[in-house]
Scaffold this active site. Sequence first.
Site, PDB file in Angstrom:
ATOM      1  N   GLY A   1      14.174  23.482  23.562  1.00 16.80           N
ATOM      2  CA  GLY A   1      13.507  23.500  22.270  1.00 16.80           C
ATOM      3  C   GLY A   1      14.390  24.142  21.218  1.00 16.80           C
ATOM      4  O   GLY A   1      14.563  23.609  20.125  1.00 16.80           O
ATOM      5  N   ASP A   2      14.978  25.292  21.573  1.00 18.51           N
ATOM      6  CA  ASP A   2      15.838  26.010  20.616  1.00 18.51           C
ATOM      7  C   ASP A   2      17.033  25.146  20.230  1.00 18.51           C
ATOM      8  O   ASP A   2      17.407  25.052  19.070  1.00 18.51           O
ATOM      9  CB  ASP A   2      16.341  27.321  21.232  1.00 18.51           C
ATOM     10  CG  ASP A   2      15.201  28.305  21.454  1.00 18.51           C
ATOM     11  OD1 ASP A   2      14.125  28.084  20.847  1.00 18.51           O
ATOM     12  OD2 ASP A   2      15.366  29.261  22.225  1.00 18.51           O
TER      13      ASP A   2
ATOM     14  N   SER B   1      12.719  23.293  29.075  1.00 12.96           N
ATOM     15  CA  SER B   1      12.691  24.752  28.960  1.00 12.96           C
ATOM     16  C   SER B   1      12.682  25.169  27.496  1.00 12.96           C
ATOM     17  O   SER B   1      12.884  24.348  26.598  1.00 12.96           O
ATOM     18  CB  SER B   1      13.925  25.341  29.639  1.00 12.96           C
ATOM     19  OG  SER B   1      15.061  25.041  28.855  1.00 12.96           O
ATOM     20  N   LYS B   2      12.458  26.455  27.298  1.00 15.23           N
ATOM     21  CA  LYS B   2      12.462  27.016  25.947  1.00 15.23           C
ATOM     22  C   LYS B   2      13.816  26.768  25.286  1.00 15.23           C
ATOM     23  O   LYS B   2      13.894  26.499  24.099  1.00 15.23           O
ATOM     24  CB  LYS B   2      12.158  28.504  26.047  1.00 15.23           C
ATOM     25  CG  LYS B   2      12.292  29.259  24.752  1.00 15.23           C
ATOM     26  CD  LYS B   2      11.766  30.653  24.906  1.00 15.23           C
ATOM     27  CE  LYS B   2      12.466  31.666  24.012  1.00 15.23           C
ATOM     28  NZ  LYS B   2      13.026  31.206  22.774  1.00 15.23           N
ATOM     29  N   ARG B   3      14.889  26.878  26.109  1.00 15.61           N
ATOM     30  CA  ARG B   3      16.242  26.659  25.584  1.00 15.61           C
ATOM     31  C   ARG B   3      16.414  25.263  24.977  1.00 15.61           C
ATOM     32  O   ARG B   3      17.065  25.092  23.957  1.00 15.61           O
ATOM     33  CB  ARG B   3      17.282  26.841  26.706  1.00 15.61           C
ATOM     34  CG  ARG B   3      17.622  28.259  27.041  1.00 15.61           C
ATOM     35  CD  ARG B   3      19.067  28.600  26.680  1.00 15.61           C
ATOM     36  NE  ARG B   3      20.052  27.693  27.257  1.00 15.61           N
ATOM     37  CZ  ARG B   3      20.486  27.761  28.510  1.00 15.61           C
ATOM     38  NH1 ARG B   3      20.009  28.678  29.326  1.00 15.61           N
ATOM     39  NH2 ARG B   3      21.399  26.928  28.932  1.00 15.61           N
TER      40      ARG B   3
END
Length: 501
Positions: free
Chosen positions: A263-264, A259-261
Amino acid sequence: MRLRFAPSPTGPLHIGGVRTALFNYLLAKKNNGEFILRIEDTDQTRYVEGAENYIIEALEWLGIEFDESIIKGGKFAPYKQSERREIYQKHIQILIENGNAYYAFDTADELEQMRSRLQEQKSPVQHYNYVTREQMKNSFTLSNQEVTTFIEKGKPYVVRFNMPQNKDLLLKDIIRGDVKVNTSTLDDKVLFKSDGLPTYHLANIVDDHLMEITHVIRGEEWLPSLPIHYLLYEAFGWTAPEFAHLPLILKPNGKGKLSKRDGDQLGFPVFPIDWIDPKTNEKSAGYREWGYSPQAVVNMLAFLGWNPGTEQEVFDIQQLINAFEISKVQKGGAKFDPEKTKWFNQQHLRLTDTNILAHKLIEKYKSEDISISSKNAVKVIDLVKERAIFEADLFELTSFFFIAPQEYNSKALKKNWKEETPELIKKSIKFLSNIEDFSSKNLEERFINWINEQEIGLGKILNPVRLLLVGNTSGPHLFDILEIVGKTEVINRLNNGLRNI
Ligand code: GLU
């Protein structure tokens, strides 16, 4: 072969979506087929400004080219579903007339009541289907006259698929093999709404058929839609294309979907290019802006769920087209590996023509008000290319050639700056001033001879010289540095060192 990528413009394209586009592209091109971009924007409530351009820009950057698209046009235009309303209206009528679809007038409240009732009764059936439809407001329970009157009066409706009862379906998937489903487990999917727009299922099937799509490659999350899609093809009397559902892309630890999370948190992009959310202004980082090359990103994505079955890992897009086989795609989830992604970037950087990199490096120095010759640019790139991961590293790794050190590493200084050092540096300056041929080879021979003649350890001179030239005791071959920095600047930096330390 005709394949398509059919994104919904609901936000930035996640790398999972990019991989879907890539696999479709590879299979199409391997078979000299066509690759089509179709924008599936019938769900107006989820439409996000800018998402469509984002998708086009990202795929263009990656070199994934379309033969037909909203920009290029093509013989099946328009390629944007919101511009194809009449086509769907015509097709839903066909299904209503042949009994495969029916009107339903239930309000949101009534549907909610149905759900709670089924839950209370602990009914094995929890959705709108051949059992429950009998208690609702639709073409099965209302007379033809009532249906016509409701429609004429503008009562909101949907058109549902008339899901058959207890029919065994054998669905074929190139990656997963045969999948069996019984229709009694499925619901009467909504195909069309009274706002005049179809839902995904109807629009997708109608367009794939009309656009003569032969193979549908898409993410695993669409596998549950396959039965209704098969049934829709049957209901229209059309032949279904072949399907392949790609495995999920998993988090680096293999636990769950990437998920994008992730990556962050772990510091890597999950989007191809930067995206700024038009509502919140929040930025999501992209591979392009992070400094990855499109070749590396394509190569990395191709290996998420596929491999050629050989040792070769580094491929350009043409080589991928030649090697790609959809039947070699794995069923199980593909773990995303940020380190491997960097490795791919490094490999592709090494393969990049030095002259191209030199040109970019010269520009970069120019923007820092430093002018370097192309000869020197090529030379320094050759010296550091193996160590660079990103193109920007080339600047970091070569800056000491062209920018005098502002400070000296204190540890290195302590270790290498002795009482006798200033005297030795002074002598070195004198010696170097008398050398005409400042080529690496000549310098090495003469300087080392000279040091040996004085019977001093090489390190006693070479280490502090390096320190004064570059600020540290690491880096490429010292005499290569001397050659590139050039005589005048070498002597300047040594004199500065004597003054500074
Ligand atoms: N519009 C769907 C999506 O957003 C397309 C799915 C499909 O390829 O059938 O992914």
